[in-house]
Design a protein around this motif. Structure first.
Motif, PDB file in Angstrom:
ATOM      1  N   PRO A 172      -3.344   2.380   8.113  1.00  0.00           N
ATOM      2  CA  PRO A 172      -2.247   3.235   7.634  1.00  0.00           C
ATOM      3  C   PRO A 172      -1.259   3.600   8.732  1.00  0.00           C
ATOM      4  CG  PRO A 172      -4.353   4.039   6.827  1.00  0.00           C
ATOM      5  CD  PRO A 172      -4.674   2.986   7.808  1.00  0.00           C
ATOM      6  N   TYR A 184      -0.232  -0.071  -0.183  1.00  0.00           N
ATOM      7  CA  TYR A 184      -1.568   0.281   0.267  1.00  0.00           C
ATOM      8  C   TYR A 184      -2.478  -0.233  -0.831  1.00  0.00           C
ATOM      9  CZ  TYR A 184      -5.333   3.176   2.114  1.00  0.00           C
ATOM     10  OH  TYR A 184      -6.503   3.618   2.641  1.00  0.00           O
ATOM     11  N   LEU A 213      10.656  -3.269   7.839  1.00  0.00           N
ATOM     12  CA  LEU A 213       9.577  -3.720   6.953  1.00  0.00           C
ATOM     13  C   LEU A 213      10.018  -3.537   5.511  1.00  0.00           C
ATOM     14  CD1 LEU A 213       6.497  -2.036   8.670  1.00  0.00           C
ATOM     15  CD2 LEU A 213       7.431  -4.280   9.109  1.00  0.00           C
ATOM     16  N   LEU A 269       6.052  -2.070   1.437  1.00  0.00           N
ATOM     17  CA  LEU A 269       4.750  -1.640   1.968  1.00  0.00           C
ATOM     18  C   LEU A 269       3.859  -1.241   0.810  1.00  0.00           C
ATOM     19  CD1 LEU A 269       6.690  -1.030   4.535  1.00  0.00           C
ATOM     20  CD2 LEU A 269       4.780   0.375   5.233  1.00  0.00           C
ATOM     21  N   LYS A 328       9.560   8.649  12.634  1.00  0.00           N
ATOM     22  CA  LYS A 328       8.380   7.794  12.664  1.00  0.00           C
ATOM     23  C   LYS A 328       7.651   7.890  11.328  1.00  0.00           C
ATOM     24  CE  LYS A 328       4.192   6.904  15.244  1.00  0.00           C
ATOM     25  NZ  LYS A 328       3.142   7.510  16.061  1.00  0.00           N
ATOM     26  N   LEU A 329       7.142   6.763  10.890  1.00  0.00           N
ATOM     27  CA  LEU A 329       6.254   6.769   9.733  1.00  0.00           C
ATOM     28  C   LEU A 329       4.859   6.980  10.313  1.00  0.00           C
ATOM     29  CD1 LEU A 329       5.995   6.031   6.612  1.00  0.00           C
ATOM     30  CD2 LEU A 329       5.307   3.805   7.436  1.00  0.00           C
ATOM     31  N   GLU A 330       4.358   8.205  10.116  1.00  0.00           N
ATOM     32  CA  GLU A 330       3.121   8.534  10.823  1.00  0.00           C
ATOM     33  C   GLU A 330       1.915   7.914  10.143  1.00  0.00           C
ATOM     34  OE1 GLU A 330       1.901  12.726  11.635  1.00  0.00           O
ATOM     35  OE2 GLU A 330       3.248  12.316  13.324  1.00  0.00           O
ATOM     36  N   GLN A 331       1.837   8.113   8.844  1.00  0.00           N
ATOM     37  CA  GLN A 331       0.686   7.592   8.127  1.00  0.00           C
ATOM     38  C   GLN A 331       1.125   7.091   6.769  1.00  0.00           C
ATOM     39  OE1 GLN A 331      -2.327  10.394   7.070  1.00  0.00           O
ATOM     40  NE2 GLN A 331      -3.945   8.846   7.124  1.00  0.00           N
ATOM     41  N   PHE A 332       0.489   6.033   6.352  1.00  0.00           N
ATOM     42  CA  PHE A 332       0.876   5.491   5.055  1.00  0.00           C
ATOM     43  C   PHE A 332      -0.359   5.014   4.293  1.00  0.00           C
ATOM     44  CE2 PHE A 332       1.699   1.520   2.755  1.00  0.00           C
ATOM     45  CZ  PHE A 332       2.377   2.059   1.690  1.00  0.00           C
ATOM     46  N   THR A 333      -0.643   5.715   3.204  1.00  0.00           N
ATOM     47  CA  THR A 333      -1.632   5.216   2.242  1.00  0.00           C
ATOM     48  C   THR A 333      -0.976   5.320   0.869  1.00  0.00           C
ATOM     49  OG1 THR A 333      -2.628   7.360   1.796  1.00  0.00           O
ATOM     50  CG2 THR A 333      -3.564   6.108   3.640  1.00  0.00           C
ATOM     51  N   ASP A 334      -1.681   4.919  -0.175  1.00  0.00           N
ATOM     52  CA  ASP A 334      -1.044   4.971  -1.493  1.00  0.00           C
ATOM     53  C   ASP A 334      -0.995   6.387  -2.062  1.00  0.00           C
ATOM     54  OD1 ASP A 334      -3.739   5.089  -1.790  1.00  0.00           O
ATOM     55  OD2 ASP A 334      -3.804   3.851  -3.608  1.00  0.00           O
ATOM     56  N   VAL A 339      14.156   5.236   5.262  1.00  0.00           N
ATOM     57  CA  VAL A 339      12.879   4.926   4.638  1.00  0.00           C
ATOM     58  C   VAL A 339      13.015   5.181   3.144  1.00  0.00           C
ATOM     59  CG1 VAL A 339      10.406   5.399   4.614  1.00  0.00           C
ATOM     60  CG2 VAL A 339      11.696   5.708   6.714  1.00  0.00           C
ATOM     61  N   GLU A 343       4.622   3.523  -2.626  1.00  0.00           N
ATOM     62  CA  GLU A 343       4.990   2.277  -1.944  1.00  0.00           C
ATOM     63  C   GLU A 343       6.217   2.544  -1.096  1.00  0.00           C
ATOM     64  OE1 GLU A 343       5.824  -1.342  -4.121  1.00  0.00           O
ATOM     65  OE2 GLU A 343       4.009  -0.988  -5.305  1.00  0.00           O
ATOM     66  N   VAL A 344       6.231   1.975   0.068  1.00  0.00           N
ATOM     67  CA  VAL A 344       7.463   2.056   0.859  1.00  0.00           C
ATOM     68  C   VAL A 344       8.222   0.767   0.594  1.00  0.00           C
ATOM     69  CG1 VAL A 344       8.442   2.242   3.157  1.00  0.00           C
ATOM     70  CG2 VAL A 344       6.375   3.487   2.610  1.00  0.00           C
ATOM     71  N   ILE A 345       9.332   0.937  -0.105  1.00  0.00           N
ATOM     72  CA  ILE A 345      10.092  -0.261  -0.463  1.00  0.00           C
ATOM     73  C   ILE A 345      10.793  -0.829   0.756  1.00  0.00           C
ATOM     74  CG2 ILE A 345      12.002  -1.104  -1.878  1.00  0.00           C
ATOM     75  CD1 ILE A 345       9.451  -0.460  -3.441  1.00  0.00           C
ATOM     76  N   GLU A 346      11.392   0.060   1.523  1.00  0.00           N
ATOM     77  CA  GLU A 346      12.077  -0.420   2.723  1.00  0.00           C
ATOM     78  C   GLU A 346      11.786   0.513   3.887  1.00  0.00           C
ATOM     79  OE1 GLU A 346      16.302  -1.901   2.653  1.00  0.00           O
ATOM     80  OE2 GLU A 346      15.829  -1.918   0.510  1.00  0.00           O
ATOM     81  N   LEU A 347      11.519  -0.062   5.013  1.00  0.00           N
ATOM     82  CA  LEU A 347      11.286   0.737   6.212  1.00  0.00           C
ATOM     83  C   LEU A 347      12.195   0.176   7.293  1.00  0.00           C
ATOM     84  CD1 LEU A 347       9.450   2.900   7.560  1.00  0.00           C
ATOM     85  CD2 LEU A 347       7.939   1.041   8.226  1.00  0.00           C
TER      86      LEU A 347
END
Lengths: 375, 88
Positions: free
Chosen positions: A20, A38, A33, A36, B36-42, B71, B62-66
């Motif tokens: 993550p 998960y 990116l 994304l 910053k994208l610190e943490q990414f889960t669903d 973001v 969902e992160v469509i664009e980073l």
């Protein structure tokens, strides 16, 4: 983003405890990116431009876990895939070209309503026109023009109908019917035309005439009996008169300069593919149309060319003798087309020649040796 | 920077790298000038801004664009929370 498509992109699957956090680290390095996701416990999936692959590699070195490429998309990969299909593509293009060529080929010429001799004549005529079995003809054949010329040039043809049916040409002809034979009348051989007897060959019967005799149309030539009708040929000198009028306009010839315009049409619309500057002065234009068939279906695109030939006045003025020669030649050719094959033109005389408002009118007398014997 | 923008009559977010969060309905969040994208889960997306922390909770995020300055997050959101950054 267009970059992702043009430069190529990969979908990366990251698995591990720190997954993550992985996109965030990449983000800090200035990587863009996309998508994304998960997907499972500690598994992240994202797509990334090919350009940033180096940065991903650097990041992956510190990462405890697995980094895997899942999918490749974009133009560079598409190109590779197309290259793999090149043989197939080339073959299909070749197939289409071959099919178009074969569809343009004349496979057969069917001639209806003609006997063996006339059929042979027609085939030789068509061959001269470029219509023969096995010929590849991309340009459209002007059937009306051929029909008109056929009636003029093939002796005995009254009606000539040529039709293209896919790869087969169907020719429908009507010929002059020989006059009905009447047994009572066929006892004697008569003269079809008046003339001076030149030579004769008698198969059966009694000759009524001698060499040098003048006979008129309908005169009996050879006498036969009822049981055994007369037979034979009588060659006589006959006469034909031809009147030719020559146009007064000066003779013009092509001077070798030409301009070819090429047009390409899809459906109803026509685009010019090649359009050179037009010529100065008088021109003669020839038009050719090329259409493509796939089997018997006409493809919706065609080519048309227009060739302009520059004309110039013939440098030398024709002398009277030359003009006369040309007139005689033309009249002779026209007469030959009308006469049966065995006939011979033995002489010609210009009877009269006069200039009328710029036009030259010539009357020519021809002497012809031909068979005048008919039943 | 701030006073210059005020003098010129510009909106505050037009000047400098001030973070901006746009929430569209319940399904889309766009964050500009994220650090910053610190943490990414669903279920949780944590984004570090210059002086705050943005925590988005929801389902199937969902992160469509980073991109470096933008973001875009999509998914079913349940809460969007802006916290002050802990010092230290």
């Amino acid at each position: 983003m267009a970059d992702f498509f043009l430069k190529g992109a990969v979908t990366v699957l990251v698995r591990g405890e720190e997954a993550p956090l992985f996109p965030g680290r990449l983000h800090q390095r200035g990587v863009t990116l996309k998508n994304l996701q998960y997907s499972r416990q500690n598994e992240v999936q994202f797509s990334l431009c090919l350009e940033d692959l180096g940065k991903l590699r650097q990041e992956a070195r510190h990462f405890k876990g697995k980094v895997r490429f899942k999918e490749r998309t974009g133009l560079p990969f598409l190109k590779k895939r197309i290259m793999r299909f090149t043989p197939f593509l080339l073959t299909s293009i070749c197939f289409f070209i071959l099919m178009i060529l074969l569809s343009a080929m004349i496979i057969r010429i069917d001639i209806q309503g003609a006997d063996a001799e006339l059929e042979r004549d027609i085939r030789t005529f068509l061959k001269k026109e470029g219509v023969r079995e096995g010929a590849i003809q991309l340009h459209d054949v002007n059937t009306e023009e051929i029909s008109r010329r056929a009636v003029q040039n093939i002796p005995g043809v009254v009606r000539f109908l040529i039709q293209k049916k896919g790869v087969v040409y169907v020719v429908d002809v009507s010929s002059e019917k020989p006059p009905a034979l009447d047994t009572a009348k066929t006892r004697h051989v008569r003269a079809a035309k008046s003339g001076v007897v030149h030579d004769m060959f008698i198969k059966y019967g009694v000759a009524e005439i001698r060499r040098g005799d003048f006979v008129e149309a309908g005169d009996p030539l050879i006498k036969g009996t009822k049981k055994k009708p007369a037979a034979g040929t009588v060659t006589a000198e006959t006469w034909y008169k031809a009147t030719v009028t020559l146009g007064g306009n000066a003779l013009k010839t092509r001077n070798g300069e030409k301009r070819k315009h090429i047009f390409f049409s899809i459906g109803e619309k026509e685009y010019s593919l090649w359009d050179p500057s037009s010529l100065k002065g008088p021109v003669q234009t020839e038009e050719n149309r090329y259409s493509f068939h796939f089997f018997s279906y006409q493809l919706p695109f065609s080519l048309r060319t227009e060739t302009d030939y520059s004309l110039k006045r013939a440098g030398t003025v024709e002398s009277e003798a030359e003009q006369e020669k040309r007139v005689i030649q033309a009249a002779k050719a026209a007469l030959m087309a009308k006469l049966p094959k065995e006939a011979v033109i033995t002489g010609e005389n210009v009877l009269q020649k006069r200039a009328e408002s710029g036009k030259v009118k010539v009357i020519i007398h021809f002497q012809v040796l031909e068979n005048i014997a008919i039943h | 920077m701030k006073w210059m923008g005020k003098m010129a009559g510009l909106p505050e977010d037009a000047v400098g790298r001030i973070p901006r969060v746009v929430i569209i309905g319940m399904n889309k969040v766009t964050v500009y000038n994220a650090e910053k994208l610190e943490q990414f889960t669903d279920q949780t997306v944590r984004i570090q801004l210059s002086d705050a922390l943005l925590e988005i909770q929801g389902k199937s995020l969902e992160v469509i664009e980073l991109m470096p300055s933008e973001v875009v997050i999509e998914g079913t959101m349940t809460s969007v929370c802006l916290k002050e950054k802990r010092s230290g």
